[in-house]
Design an enzyme around this catalytic site. Structure first.
Site, mmCIF file in Angstrom:
data_model
loop_
_atom_site.group_PDB
_atom_site.id
_atom_site.type_symbol
_atom_site.label_atom_id
_atom_site.label_comp_id
_atom_site.label_asym_id
_atom_site.label_seq_id
_atom_site.Cartn_x
_atom_site.Cartn_y
_atom_site.Cartn_z
ATOM 1 N N ARG A 179 34.045 52.371 40.071
ATOM 2 C CA ARG A 179 34.308 51.365 39.050
ATOM 3 C C ARG A 179 34.001 51.988 37.689
ATOM 4 N NH1 ARG A 179 30.739 46.037 38.773
ATOM 5 N NH2 ARG A 179 29.285 47.601 38.031
ATOM 6 N N SER A 248 38.687 40.669 44.613
ATOM 7 C CA SER A 248 37.499 39.882 44.275
ATOM 8 C C SER A 248 37.861 38.400 44.281
ATOM 9 C CB SER A 248 36.980 40.270 42.888
ATOM 10 O OG SER A 248 36.460 41.576 42.895
ATOM 11 N N LYS A 277 28.246 41.246 36.397
ATOM 12 C CA LYS A 277 29.235 40.185 36.199
ATOM 13 C C LYS A 277 28.616 39.067 35.359
ATOM 14 C CE LYS A 277 32.739 41.608 38.860
ATOM 15 N NZ LYS A 277 34.140 41.770 38.395
#
Length: 352
Positions: A179, A248, A277
Site C-alpha cells: 500500500r 474493501s 483509516k
C-alpha cells in the site's frame, strides 16, 4: 506403406486419448466448462483429420497390437495430482500431432497442414490450461491464508520494507499487500517490482493496493480495490481471470455486492478505530458476525486488530485477519507476526 499407416493410427489414438484425459481434468478437477469444451472440439478435429487418411477402418487395418514393441514399454511414474496428469497428456497430444504432421506429408499435404494447425491449437489449449491451474492454485492459497500484512514505506518507519516483509513471513504472514499511496508512478512501479521478487522468493501472495496498472505490470498475484476505485469487472479485464481481486467493504450490502460482482475476497472493517483509516467509522464486531454468516468467499477482518483483541475478532466469525501496525510498529516484526499466527491457531482455526 502399411508402416506409415500404423504410425498415423498410433498417433491419432495417442493424441485423442491425451486430449480426452485433459478434457476430463478440465471438467471435473478444474470445473472449467469452457476449457473442457475447447479440448472436446480439438478431439473432434482429430476425427476430421482421420478422414483424410482413409478413415478409421483404413487405419485399423494397418494396426498390429501383437507386434507393437511399444505395448511392452515400462509405465511412467504416477503423477502427483490430476493437473500434473493433464499436463503430461497435453504434452503427449502435442508430440503426437507433430508425428501426424510429418507422416502425413507423404499421404496428403492438406492433412499435414491440418495436423500442424491442430498442433498449434493444442499449444494454445495448454497455455489456457496452465493459466487455469495457476488461478486455482492462487485461490487455494488465498482460502488457506490466515494472516495478511498491509504495508508501505511509511508504515515501516524508516526500516527497509523488504526486510520487514521477510521477517513477517518468517513469523507466519501468508499475504503481503503493498500500500504505497504517495510518490511518482515510476517509483511505485519500481518498489512493486522489488516486492514482487521478494514475495515470490518467500512464497507469499503479493497484492497491490488500488493500482491495477502497477499490479498487472509487475505480475502481482492480485489487486485490492477500495469502494472508489475501478469496478471489479474493469479490474478483471486488466488483471485477467487468473488474477485475485479483493475489495474493501464497510457494510453487509457492500460485502454482498462485491461477492456478486466477482471479488475473490473482501476486507471487512475497520473493525476498530485505526490511524490508517481516520476517515472511516469503526464497524465493530457486528459486521464481522453478519459477513461470517452470509459470505461464501474468503474475508479478512481489518482495522485496529492486535494480539490483545484478536480472540474476540475470531469469536465473531473471522477466520483470517489483515493488519498493519500490529506488525509494522512492533520492535520485533517476526515475533509480532508469530504471536498473531499462534493466536489464530490456538483459537482452533486451521493454519497453512
Amino acid at each position: 506403406m502399411r508402416a506409415l499407416y500404423r504410425i498415423l493410427d498410433v498417433n491419432l489414438n495417442r493424441a485423442r486419448e491425451g486430449l480426452r484425459v485433459a478434457e476430463e481434468v478440465a471438467r471435473f478437477a478444474a470445473g472449467d466448462a469452457e476449457l473442457a469444451g475447447l479440448l472436446k472440439d480439438l478431439r473432434h478435429r482429430l476425427g476430421a483429420l482421420e478422414g483424410a487418411f482413409g478413415g478409421r477402418w483404413r487405419l485399423a487395418e494397418a494396426r498390429d497390437v501383437g507386434s507393437d514393441i511399444g505395448a511392452a514399454t515400462r509405465e511412467e511414474a504416477p503423477h502427483r495430482d490430476a493437473f500434473a496428469l493433464a499436463a503430461a497428456n497435453l504434452k503427449r497430444a502435442e508430440e503426437a500431432c507433430r508425428v501426424l504432421e510429418e507422416a502425413a506429408k507423404t499421404v496428403s499435404p492438406e492433412a499435414a497442414s491440418a495436423a500442424k494447425a491442430l498442433r498449434f491449437a493444442v499449444y494454445d489449449a495448454e497455455r489456457r490450461f496452465f493459466g487455469r491451474v495457476k488461478a486455482l492454485a492462487r485461490r487455494e492459497r488465498l482460502a488457506e491464508a490466515r494472516l495478511y500484512l498491509v504495508a508501505g514505506t511509511r508504515d515501516v518507519r524508516g526500516r527497509d520494507l523488504a526486510r520487514v516483509v521477510r521477517a513477517a513471513a518468517a513469523g507466519g504472514v501468508n499475504i503481503f499487500q503493498l500500500r504505497e499511496k504517495e510518490g511518482a508512478t515510476r517509483d511505485i512501479l519500481r518498489l512493486a517490482g522489488e516486492m514482487r521478487a521478494v514475495t515470490a522468493e518467500l512464497g507469499l501472495l503479493f497484492i497491490v493496493n488500488d493500482r491495477v496498472d502497477i499490479a498487472a505490470a509487475v505480475g502481482a498475484d492480485g489487486v485490492h480495490l477500495g469502494q472508489e476505485d475501478l469496478p471489479i469487472g474493469a479490474a478483471r479485464r486488466i488483471m485477467g481471470w487468473d488474477g485475485i481481486i479483493g475489495v474493501s467493504t464497510h457494510s453487509l450490502e457492500q460485502a454482498l455486492r462485491a461477492e456478486a460482482e466477482g471479488a475473490d475476497y473482501i476486507g471487512v472493517g475497520p473493525v476498530y478505530p485505526t490511524p490508517t483509516k481516520p476517515d472511516y467509522r469503526a464497524v465493530g464486531l457486528g459486521l464481522v458476525r453478519e459477513v461470517a454468516g452470509r459470505l461464501k468467499i474468503p474475508f479478512f477482518a481489518i482495522g485496529g486488530i492486535t494480539e490483545n483483541n484478536l480472540r474476540e475478532v475470531l469469536a465473531a466469525g473471522a477466520r483470517a485477519v489483515a493488519v498493519v501496525g500490529a506488525i509494522t510498529a512492533a520492535p520485533d516484526v517476526a515475533a509480532a507476526a508469530r504471536a498473531l499466527s499462534a493466536g489464530i491457531r490456538d483459537f482452533g482455526v486451521k493454519t497453512s
